[in-house]
Design a protein around this motif. Sequence first.
Motif, mmCIF file in Angstrom:
data_model
loop_
_atom_site.group_PDB
_atom_site.id
_atom_site.type_symbol
_atom_site.label_atom_id
_atom_site.label_comp_id
_atom_site.label_asym_id
_atom_site.label_seq_id
_atom_site.Cartn_x
_atom_site.Cartn_y
_atom_site.Cartn_z
ATOM 1 N N VAL A 317 0.765 -1.216 -0.059
ATOM 2 C CA VAL A 317 -0.073 0.058 -0.064
ATOM 3 C C VAL A 317 0.894 1.454 0.151
ATOM 4 C CG1 VAL A 317 -1.809 1.408 1.493
ATOM 5 C CG2 VAL A 317 -2.224 -0.869 0.829
ATOM 6 N N PRO A 318 1.804 1.290 0.948
ATOM 7 C CA PRO A 318 2.747 2.459 1.040
ATOM 8 C C PRO A 318 3.080 3.022 -0.495
ATOM 9 C CG PRO A 318 2.868 1.636 2.804
ATOM 10 C CD PRO A 318 2.183 0.765 2.073
ATOM 11 N N ASP A 319 3.892 2.120 -1.160
ATOM 12 C CA ASP A 319 4.423 2.344 -2.166
ATOM 13 C C ASP A 319 3.476 2.750 -3.596
ATOM 14 O OD1 ASP A 319 7.100 2.041 -1.342
ATOM 15 O OD2 ASP A 319 7.318 -0.077 -1.893
ATOM 16 N N ALA A 320 2.457 1.923 -3.490
ATOM 17 C CA ALA A 320 1.448 2.265 -4.348
ATOM 18 C C ALA A 320 0.826 3.563 -4.170
ATOM 19 C CB ALA A 320 0.218 1.052 -4.404
ATOM 20 N N VAL A 321 0.399 3.995 -2.995
ATOM 21 C CA VAL A 321 -0.212 5.334 -2.861
ATOM 22 C C VAL A 321 0.835 6.569 -3.230
ATOM 23 C CG1 VAL A 321 -1.219 6.728 -1.281
ATOM 24 C CG2 VAL A 321 -1.909 4.398 -1.475
ATOM 25 N N ARG A 322 2.313 6.109 -2.771
ATOM 26 C CA ARG A 322 3.262 7.038 -3.383
ATOM 27 C C ARG A 322 3.568 7.200 -4.723
ATOM 28 N NH1 ARG A 322 6.506 4.287 0.660
ATOM 29 N NH2 ARG A 322 6.304 5.454 2.592
ATOM 30 N N ASP A 323 3.095 5.965 -5.689
ATOM 31 C CA ASP A 323 3.195 6.246 -6.916
ATOM 32 C C ASP A 323 1.956 6.622 -7.784
ATOM 33 O OD1 ASP A 323 5.384 4.514 -6.731
ATOM 34 O OD2 ASP A 323 4.465 2.697 -7.500
ATOM 35 N N VAL A 324 0.868 6.772 -6.968
ATOM 36 C CA VAL A 324 -0.399 7.481 -7.543
ATOM 37 C C VAL A 324 -0.255 9.182 -6.941
ATOM 38 C CG1 VAL A 324 -2.767 8.104 -7.192
ATOM 39 C CG2 VAL A 324 -1.906 5.780 -7.055
ATOM 40 N N ARG A 325 0.607 9.475 -6.136
ATOM 41 C CA ARG A 325 0.715 10.650 -5.927
ATOM 42 C C ARG A 325 2.033 11.493 -6.811
ATOM 43 N NH1 ARG A 325 2.320 14.160 -0.450
ATOM 44 N NH2 ARG A 325 1.653 16.109 -1.676
ATOM 45 N N ALA A 326 2.852 10.522 -7.061
ATOM 46 C CA ALA A 326 3.795 11.033 -8.171
ATOM 47 C C ALA A 326 3.221 11.096 -9.446
ATOM 48 C CB ALA A 326 4.988 9.971 -8.161
ATOM 49 N N LEU A 327 2.323 10.328 -9.735
ATOM 50 C CA LEU A 327 1.402 10.295 -11.083
ATOM 51 C C LEU A 327 0.748 11.584 -11.119
ATOM 52 C CD1 LEU A 327 0.223 8.494 -13.779
ATOM 53 C CD2 LEU A 327 -1.460 7.894 -12.091
ATOM 54 N N ILE A 328 0.009 11.801 -10.221
ATOM 55 C CA ILE A 328 -0.836 13.042 -10.227
ATOM 56 C C ILE A 328 0.012 14.378 -10.319
ATOM 57 C CG2 ILE A 328 -2.455 14.344 -8.832
ATOM 58 C CD1 ILE A 328 -3.589 11.997 -7.603
#
Length: 455
Positions: A317-328
Amino acid sequence: MTASGATWRNWGRTEAVRPVRVERPATAGAVQRAVAAAAASGLPVKPVGSGHSFTGIAVAPGVQLDLTDLSGVIDADAATGRVTLAAGTRLHRLPELLGPYGLAMPNMGDIDRQTIAGATSTGTHGTGLGFGGLATQIVAAKLVTGTGELLTVSDAERPDLLPAVRLGLGALGVLVEVTLQLVPRFVLHAVERQEPFALVLDEWLDRVRAHDHFEFYWFPHTDTALTKTNTRLPGDAPRRPLGRVSRWIDDELLANGVYRLMCLGGHVRPGVTPPLARLVDRFTGTRDFADFSPNVFTTNRSVRFREMEYAIPLAAVPDAVRDVRALIDRKGWRVSFPIEVRAAASDDNWLSTAYGRETGYVAVHRYFREDPTEYFTAVEEIMRGYGGRPHWGKMHTQTAETLRERYPRFDDFLRVREELDPERRFANPYLDRVLGTGRSDAATGRGATASADAG
Ligand SMILES: Cc1cc2nc3c(=O)[nH]c(=O)nc-3n(C[C@H](O)[C@H](O)[C@H](O)COP(=O)(O)OP(=O)(O)OC[C@H]3O[C@@H](n4cnc5c(N)ncnc54)[C@H](O)[C@@H]3O)c2cc1C
């Protein structure tokens, strides 16, 4: 009752269909007759719940079954906690229906507008690592199969079918009754507060393990997460409910009302979304209260949105959510809705998104007047990279081919489908896409052929 079909639309306004006819059976026998009549006219048939799935899973182009009259408690035993409900029972009626028995669902999702059959059939879940999705509460069910038979599935009768029937995507039959294993009514102590986003991600695994029910919302364009931590207390624990006015101010005005403003503002002038997000961030503050569980688990959602949710391994979860933030950030998108992150126990329902693994859920939303395609597609790619499985009732683009590799018992489910619905009486375009149409392959155990319709 039979009526010619008016146009049906789902809550998220992603799907619409005009059924050939609508029937409203009030008994199991009437459901059997409706299935037989549909077969006689060569039409597919499909029960609809309250239309809260964002996917086309409930779309009924042939005969639509409205189960509003199949509602209420059929049998209840306060001592064992087992309660049999008619399949069309809306979850928001449960506090009133279960009150006399002093029982409650062990866990619930964010809202209570769904029917019990609709919610369990798509794998609806709440949060809490000690709890599976709603379908794990089912210990027995009665359903009308594609051949019109009334079948009981329980520990005593056809127990081999339980892991498929509990979470059947509406593909195996029309559920007329489900028996749930409930728990004594309980109070939840709720603490909601704003915390640094980075800290919440760092502590994710510890928090979900330490608390009964932990979840958080991250508002894109901010460094803040709204955390919700609910602790279970006995049913006679002192309650400190939110007052009516305070609940209205928090849920309606601040949550839904400010979101509506933000969504409308962001829709018209995308540039205003980040400042508005920071405004909401300031408004949605700390709450500390205690109440009976349904009043804490569920809230009202009056702002219409569209949603995609992926189930990934808990630790990812933490890595995936960080990836979403970076994407946005990279794309410069203006996203007005928060990202919701939850957890659930591993379970053994074959098509459960939490099958065989402790699961984290990451959900992304978009105001219903905005096109979510670009955002959802990019987030979907991230989640797929973490072994993600899409929620069956929320938007995604997966097909039988890509789903089979994510579900070890996928072909076993297809074999049950072949047995219970050999003519594909309950098929629709969504099921063709996610389960395939290949009859003979399923029968011989070689699996499904995906439909050409992947839209
Ligand atoms: C605002 C909102 C909030 C939500 N919150 C959550 C959440 O917190 N957690 C979560 O996991 N999901 C959530 N969802 C998704 C929702 O719980 C699921 O999509 C659920 O399936 C909706 O239930 P329904 O009664 O509306 O079913 P429908 O969407 O009407 O139908 C879903 C499926 O169930 C089948 N079905 C219905 N009745 C029967 C029956 N008697 N027998 C066999 N099949 C049947 C239908 O044919 C269809 O395949 C949310 C959705 C919305 C719109």
